[in-house]
Scaffold this motif. Structure first.
Motif, PDB file in Angstrom:
ATOM      1  N   VAL A  89      79.606  29.059  45.308  1.00 49.44           N
ATOM      2  CA  VAL A  89      80.755  28.666  46.140  1.00 49.44           C
ATOM      3  C   VAL A  89      80.711  27.161  46.395  1.00 49.44           C
ATOM      4  CG1 VAL A  89      81.740  28.815  48.464  1.00 49.44           C
ATOM      5  CG2 VAL A  89      81.133  30.909  47.234  1.00 49.44           C
ATOM      6  N   LEU A  90      79.510  26.688  46.705  1.00 46.52           N
ATOM      7  CA  LEU A  90      79.353  25.262  46.991  1.00 46.52           C
ATOM      8  C   LEU A  90      79.708  24.417  45.771  1.00 46.52           C
ATOM      9  CD1 LEU A  90      78.548  24.099  49.644  1.00 46.52           C
ATOM     10  CD2 LEU A  90      76.180  23.930  48.841  1.00 46.52           C
ATOM     11  N   ASP A  91      79.205  24.828  44.591  1.00 49.21           N
ATOM     12  CA  ASP A  91      79.505  24.105  43.351  1.00 49.21           C
ATOM     13  C   ASP A  91      81.001  24.068  43.090  1.00 49.21           C
ATOM     14  OD1 ASP A  91      76.860  23.718  42.988  1.00 49.21           O
ATOM     15  OD2 ASP A  91      76.596  25.218  41.394  1.00 49.21           O
ATOM     16  N   ALA A  92      81.633  25.226  43.233  1.00 46.39           N
ATOM     17  CA  ALA A  92      83.067  25.321  42.946  1.00 46.39           C
ATOM     18  C   ALA A  92      83.863  24.433  43.890  1.00 46.39           C
ATOM     19  CB  ALA A  92      83.526  26.769  43.055  1.00 46.39           C
ATOM     20  N   CYS A  93      83.495  24.427  45.158  1.00 42.24           N
ATOM     21  CA  CYS A  93      84.242  23.633  46.140  1.00 42.24           C
ATOM     22  C   CYS A  93      84.070  22.137  45.895  1.00 42.24           C
ATOM     23  CB  CYS A  93      83.825  23.997  47.557  1.00 42.24           C
ATOM     24  SG  CYS A  93      84.447  25.602  48.058  1.00 42.24           S
ATOM     25  N   THR A  94      82.858  21.754  45.496  1.00 45.65           N
ATOM     26  CA  THR A  94      82.618  20.344  45.188  1.00 45.65           C
ATOM     27  C   THR A  94      83.503  19.933  44.008  1.00 45.65           C
ATOM     28  OG1 THR A  94      80.339  20.757  45.834  1.00 45.65           O
ATOM     29  CG2 THR A  94      80.785  18.662  44.748  1.00 45.65           C
ATOM     30  N   GLU A  95      83.509  20.780  42.984  1.00 46.78           N
ATOM     31  CA  GLU A  95      84.288  20.501  41.786  1.00 46.78           C
ATOM     32  C   GLU A  95      85.790  20.409  42.085  1.00 46.78           C
ATOM     33  OE1 GLU A  95      82.590  22.864  38.511  1.00 46.78           O
ATOM     34  OE2 GLU A  95      84.617  22.754  37.654  1.00 46.78           O
ATOM     35  N   ASP A  96      86.271  21.317  42.955  1.00 46.13           N
ATOM     36  CA  ASP A  96      87.704  21.360  43.257  1.00 46.13           C
ATOM     37  C   ASP A  96      88.095  20.467  44.432  1.00 46.13           C
ATOM     38  OD1 ASP A  96      87.660  23.204  41.289  1.00 46.13           O
ATOM     39  OD2 ASP A  96      88.230  24.936  42.517  1.00 46.13           O
ATOM     40  N   GLY A  97      87.116  19.776  45.019  1.00 47.23           N
ATOM     41  CA  GLY A  97      87.414  18.914  46.162  1.00 47.23           C
ATOM     42  C   GLY A  97      87.867  19.683  47.393  1.00 47.23           C
ATOM     43  N   ALA A 110      85.407  32.903  40.926  1.00 50.54           N
ATOM     44  CA  ALA A 110      86.595  32.629  40.105  1.00 50.54           C
ATOM     45  C   ALA A 110      87.862  33.030  40.849  1.00 50.54           C
ATOM     46  CB  ALA A 110      86.494  33.389  38.775  1.00 50.54           C
ATOM     47  N   LYS A 111      87.812  34.205  41.490  1.00 48.74           N
ATOM     48  CA  LYS A 111      89.010  34.685  42.202  1.00 48.74           C
ATOM     49  C   LYS A 111      89.266  33.876  43.468  1.00 48.74           C
ATOM     50  CE  LYS A 111      89.316  38.969  40.015  1.00 48.74           C
ATOM     51  NZ  LYS A 111      90.462  39.794  39.706  1.00 48.74           N
ATOM     52  N   ALA A 112      88.187  33.518  44.163  1.00 49.47           N
ATOM     53  CA  ALA A 112      88.356  32.748  45.397  1.00 49.47           C
ATOM     54  C   ALA A 112      89.006  31.400  45.091  1.00 49.47           C
ATOM     55  CB  ALA A 112      87.005  32.555  46.076  1.00 49.47           C
ATOM     56  N   ARG A 113      88.557  30.770  44.003  1.00 50.66           N
ATOM     57  CA  ARG A 113      89.139  29.476  43.597  1.00 50.66           C
ATOM     58  C   ARG A 113      90.626  29.618  43.309  1.00 50.66           C
ATOM     59  NH1 ARG A 113      84.937  26.876  39.258  1.00 50.66           N
ATOM     60  NH2 ARG A 113      85.699  24.802  39.784  1.00 50.66           N
ATOM     61  N   ARG A 114      90.941  30.676  42.570  1.00 46.86           N
ATOM     62  CA  ARG A 114      92.341  30.885  42.215  1.00 46.86           C
ATOM     63  C   ARG A 114      93.181  31.126  43.474  1.00 46.86           C
ATOM     64  NH1 ARG A 114      92.871  35.441  38.930  1.00 46.86           N
ATOM     65  NH2 ARG A 114      91.055  34.585  37.908  1.00 46.86           N
ATOM     66  N   ALA A 115      92.594  31.868  44.420  1.00 45.73           N
ATOM     67  CA  ALA A 115      93.321  32.165  45.661  1.00 45.73           C
ATOM     68  C   ALA A 115      93.616  30.884  46.434  1.00 45.73           C
ATOM     69  CB  ALA A 115      92.495  33.124  46.522  1.00 45.73           C
ATOM     70  N   VAL A 116      92.624  30.005  46.512  1.00 42.37           N
ATOM     71  CA  VAL A 116      92.811  28.746  47.242  1.00 42.37           C
ATOM     72  C   VAL A 116      93.943  27.936  46.608  1.00 42.37           C
ATOM     73  CG1 VAL A 116      91.741  26.545  47.854  1.00 42.37           C
ATOM     74  CG2 VAL A 116      90.412  28.659  48.035  1.00 42.37           C
ATOM     75  N   LYS A 117      93.942  27.864  45.286  1.00 39.95           N
ATOM     76  CA  LYS A 117      94.995  27.120  44.574  1.00 39.95           C
ATOM     77  C   LYS A 117      96.360  27.739  44.825  1.00 39.95           C
ATOM     78  CE  LYS A 117      92.606  24.877  40.788  1.00 39.95           C
ATOM     79  NZ  LYS A 117      91.576  25.702  40.107  1.00 39.95           N
ATOM     80  N   GLN A 118      96.385  29.072  44.707  1.00 48.65           N
ATOM     81  CA  GLN A 118      97.648  29.801  44.840  1.00 48.65           C
ATOM     82  C   GLN A 118      98.337  29.538  46.175  1.00 48.65           C
ATOM     83  OE1 GLN A 118      97.495  33.899  43.314  1.00 48.65           O
ATOM     84  NE2 GLN A 118      98.708  34.501  45.103  1.00 48.65           N
ATOM     85  N   GLN A 123      87.274  41.323  50.229  1.00 47.77           N
ATOM     86  CA  GLN A 123      88.651  40.882  50.401  1.00 47.77           C
ATOM     87  C   GLN A 123      88.764  39.366  50.317  1.00 47.77           C
ATOM     88  OE1 GLN A 123      90.034  42.515  54.197  1.00 47.77           O
ATOM     89  NE2 GLN A 123      91.047  44.130  53.030  1.00 47.77           N
ATOM     90  N   LEU A 124      89.924  38.950  49.854  1.00 50.23           N
ATOM     91  CA  LEU A 124      90.268  37.528  49.912  1.00 50.23           C
ATOM     92  C   LEU A 124      91.393  37.417  50.930  1.00 50.23           C
ATOM     93  CD1 LEU A 124      90.172  36.400  46.214  1.00 50.23           C
ATOM     94  CD2 LEU A 124      89.056  35.224  48.132  1.00 50.23           C
ATOM     95  N   GLY A 167      97.476  27.042  48.319  1.00 52.12           N
ATOM     96  CA  GLY A 167      97.411  25.635  48.701  1.00 52.12           C
ATOM     97  C   GLY A 167      96.575  25.369  49.934  1.00 52.12           C
ATOM     98  N   ALA A 168      95.503  26.146  50.099  1.00 49.37           N
ATOM     99  CA  ALA A 168      94.605  25.922  51.246  1.00 49.37           C
ATOM    100  C   ALA A 168      93.696  24.741  50.957  1.00 49.37           C
ATOM    101  CB  ALA A 168      93.783  27.174  51.512  1.00 49.37           C
ATOM    102  N   THR A 169      93.079  24.222  52.001  1.00 51.48           N
ATOM    103  CA  THR A 169      92.209  23.065  51.790  1.00 51.48           C
ATOM    104  C   THR A 169      90.743  23.436  51.854  1.00 51.48           C
ATOM    105  OG1 THR A 169      92.401  22.591  54.134  1.00 51.48           O
ATOM    106  CG2 THR A 169      93.853  21.365  52.657  1.00 51.48           C
ATOM    107  N   GLY A 170      90.458  24.686  52.209  1.00 55.33           N
ATOM    108  CA  GLY A 170      89.055  25.054  52.320  1.00 55.33           C
ATOM    109  C   GLY A 170      88.801  26.499  51.977  1.00 55.33           C
ATOM    110  N   LEU A 171      87.525  26.785  51.729  1.00 52.66           N
ATOM    111  CA  LEU A 171      87.087  28.145  51.416  1.00 52.66           C
ATOM    112  C   LEU A 171      85.879  28.483  52.285  1.00 52.66           C
ATOM    113  CD1 LEU A 171      87.038  30.718  49.586  1.00 52.66           C
ATOM    114  CD2 LEU A 171      85.635  29.404  47.972  1.00 52.66           C
ATOM    115  N   ALA A 172      85.953  29.611  52.994  1.00 50.67           N
ATOM    116  CA  ALA A 172      84.814  30.065  53.787  1.00 50.67           C
ATOM    117  C   ALA A 172      84.401  31.432  53.272  1.00 50.67           C
ATOM    118  CB  ALA A 172      85.194  30.158  55.260  1.00 50.67           C
ATOM    119  N   ILE A 173      83.142  31.792  53.483  1.00 51.58           N
ATOM    120  CA  ILE A 173      82.716  33.132  53.085  1.00 51.58           C
ATOM    121  C   ILE A 173      82.150  33.855  54.306  1.00 51.58           C
ATOM    122  CG2 ILE A 173      82.334  32.599  50.660  1.00 51.58           C
ATOM    123  CD1 ILE A 173      79.376  32.302  51.211  1.00 51.58           C
TER     124      ILE A 173
END
Ligand SMILES: [Zn+2]
Lengths: 332, 233
Positions: free
Chosen positions: A280-288, A250-258, A145-146, A260-266
């Motif tokens: 996850v770490l790479d994606a978060c670094t890239e997306d700030g 890919a989906k987690a990144r899109r969800a964060v953007k959608q 789930q996201l 407007g959250a500032t963080g992602l946890a798993i």
């Protein structure tokens, strides 16, 4: 006392018998997890009736150990929280029954906790300053789930699996490759020696919405091995794992953007997978983004997360009714 | 010596508190398979009716089965945690012994039965002895036909109790000299449990919570299949 400092958490929703003492929803004083993996390994998966019987046998000693390791007396427990669902009904009943009995004798509140909410709070146990709103990717053998965690006790489920859970796909592929049970750690280890780009497995619905589908992936792994019997199992494991991690991230990144959250946890057992953590770490670094990856012990099922979620529930909703039951399928 | 008894092996769930003066209070419910929902409120109600605190209980007694797995689990898990929290020992009694107890004064052979589902019954045979009953056969799971032919072979007057006998009344009703007790004796009761456990408690025949062993009489399906697979036929 009024703040319910010491919460005893009990978790028996699947194949871990666990108890923990957590102070004020934040500080772990003890966390005991007795895994039944060895008992179920020969059946290639969790057998509900065997799990329920083992919980009955293990729970009392596990609770006693949690209290002793916390260095407190029974009288110092201020509330008892237990997972009431989702999970295997026979297993849930053991924990719920025990928790209610303890709350009656000690004359303290009983709190029924949603297992998924427990996973959300696992992150806060290791990072109390974690900021909300947050997107949590919850991946295990039972759920994918996201979740948009807007505030404490305030969630939106953004996407779920339409068929198999991610962890189920790991177990099925591992069984097919003859790697045994549980499949997650076995594939993770074998994948280290393989090439993640050797085989291009399908990424179902990767660019489409926030729901997941993993049943087709397992089928294509089976088909590929059938057509190429000499294929290197390590390459299959690495490529399969890559496909899962790729879709999840890919989906987690899109969800964060959608949202407007500032963080992602798993969270969840699959969150212990090394390739997923790296991605996850790479994606978060890239997306700030702020990334939070709980330790392995906090990803897999444990009772500390139930105690933590129980503390928040107790403060927002008060105690649960003692005639509340257990439910195999509850949502957040 | 105060005994708290918890009973949940059949469609009924209940509890009772009692001691040397007999049962002080009890509660039972049998509708809708609400074992986990009903048991804790029942315990709280019964202890208020008996006007005691749970800390005053000296032994926790529990029905060990055989019976329906889901119900048993609720009762046994609750009882173990209660005993653990109060810090007292436990006494486990078979559900079949509990069924035979209320009809202990019958001079007939007593067949205690519990519906085990899947076309089978759990059963054991008893005989009256001064002060109670004696079990004359080990608890077993089998088809009603198996039990019927065992009773027929014995050729004795027999009183059958329990929901197993009622479920298969057509089969057992055929037997000569056999009578089936009505619905009022169909479930084990927590009151019988308290009485039987009290006698045991006086002899200090108890165990610690972690030593208690439920009586399932039937292996989980997966284990049966696994044994079949591993045993070359
Ligand atoms: Zn989980």
């Amino acid at each position: 006392m009024a703040n319910f400092e010491n919460i005893l958490g009990i978790e028996t929703s699947c194949d871990e018998t666990a108890a923990a003492i957590v102070v004020a929803g934040k500080t772990i004083r003890s966390s005991v997890v007795s895994s039944q993996i060895d008992i179920h390994a020969r059946y290639g998966g969790v057998v509900p009736e065997i799990a329920s019987r083992a919980h009955v046998e293990l729970l009392t000693p596990v609770v006693a150990q949690a209290v002793v390791e916390a260095g407190i007396e029974n009288e110092e427990v201020d509330a008892v929280a237990a997972t009431y669902g989702p999970g295997l009904i026979g297993s849930l009943l053991v924990g719920v029954s025990a928790a209610k009995a303890l709350s009656l004798v000690w004359d303290v509140p009983y709190v029924a906790v949603n297992h998924l909410e427990g996973h959300l709070y696992a992150s806060f146990l290791e990072e109390p300053e974690l900021e909300l709103p947050l997107v949590v990717l919850l991946v295990s053998g039972g759920h994918t789930q996201l979740i948009h965690m807007k505030g404490h006790g305030d969630y939106d489920v953004l996407g779920s699996t339409l068929d198999d859970a991610a962890g189920e796909a790991f177990d099925k592929v591992a069984r097919y490759l003859g790697l045994g049970y549980p499949g997650g750690p076995a594939i993770d280890a074998l994948a280290m020696e393989g090439d993640p780009e050797a085989i291009s497995f399908p990424r179902a619905m990767r660019n489409d919405g926030l729901d997941f589908s993993f049943s087709g992936l397992k089928t294509s792994v089976v088909n590929h091995v059938r057509k190429n019997p000499d294929v290197d199992a390590a390459d299959v494991a690495a490529s399969f794992q890559e496909a899962v991690a790729d879709v999840l991230v890919a989906k987690a990144r899109r969800a964060v953007k959608q949202v407007g959250a500032t963080g992602l946890a798993i969270g969840g057992g699959v969150a212990a997978n090394s390739r997923l953590r790296e991605a996850v770490l790479d994606a978060c670094t890239e997306d700030g983004l702020q990334a939070f990856l709980p330790s392995r012990a906090m990803c897999t099922d444990n009772a500390a997360m139930i105690a933590a979620a129980g503390w928040h529930r107790l403060h927002s909703d008060g105690p649960s009714r003692i005639d509340q039951g257990a439910e195999s399928s509850v949502r957040l | 010596m105060l005994i708290l008894g918890i009973e949940s092996a059949t469609a009924q769930v209940g509890c009772a508190i009692g001691g040397h003066e007999g049962v002080l209070a009890s509660a039972h419910s049998a509708k809708g398979r609400r074992h986990v929902e009903n048991l804790a409120p029942q315990i709280d109600f019964v202890r208020r009716q008996a006007r005691i605190e749970l800390e005053e209980v000296s032994v926790v007694a529990v029905d060990l089965g055989p019976g329906l797995f889901t119900g048993l689990r609720v009762g046994i898990s609750t009882a173990m945690s209660l005993a653990h929290a109060v810090g007292v020992p436990m006494i486990g009694v078979s559900s079949l012994d509990l069924l035979a107890f209320p009809v202990r004064f019958s001079p007939r052979l007593i067949a205690a039965t519990i519906d085990a589902r899947r076309g089978e019954v759990f059963y054991a045979l008893y005989r009256h002895v001064p002060g109670g009953v004696q079990r004359v056969s080990e608890p077993r799971v089998g088809t009603p036909e198996e039990l019927a032919s065992e009773l027929q072979a014995r050729g004795e007057e027999c009183l059958m109790v329990g929901d197993g006998a009622l479920r298969y009344a057509e089969i057992f009703g055929e037997l000569k000299g056999t009578e089936i007790a009505d619905q009022g004796l169909a479930h084990p009761t927590a009151g019988s449990l308290v009485q039987l456990a009290h006698a045991q408690a006086m002899r200090e025949e108890w165990v610690q919570p972690w030593e208690l062993k439920p009586m399932y009489l039937r292996k989980p399906d997966a284990e049966i299949n696994w044994i079949k697979r591993e045993t070359p036929s």
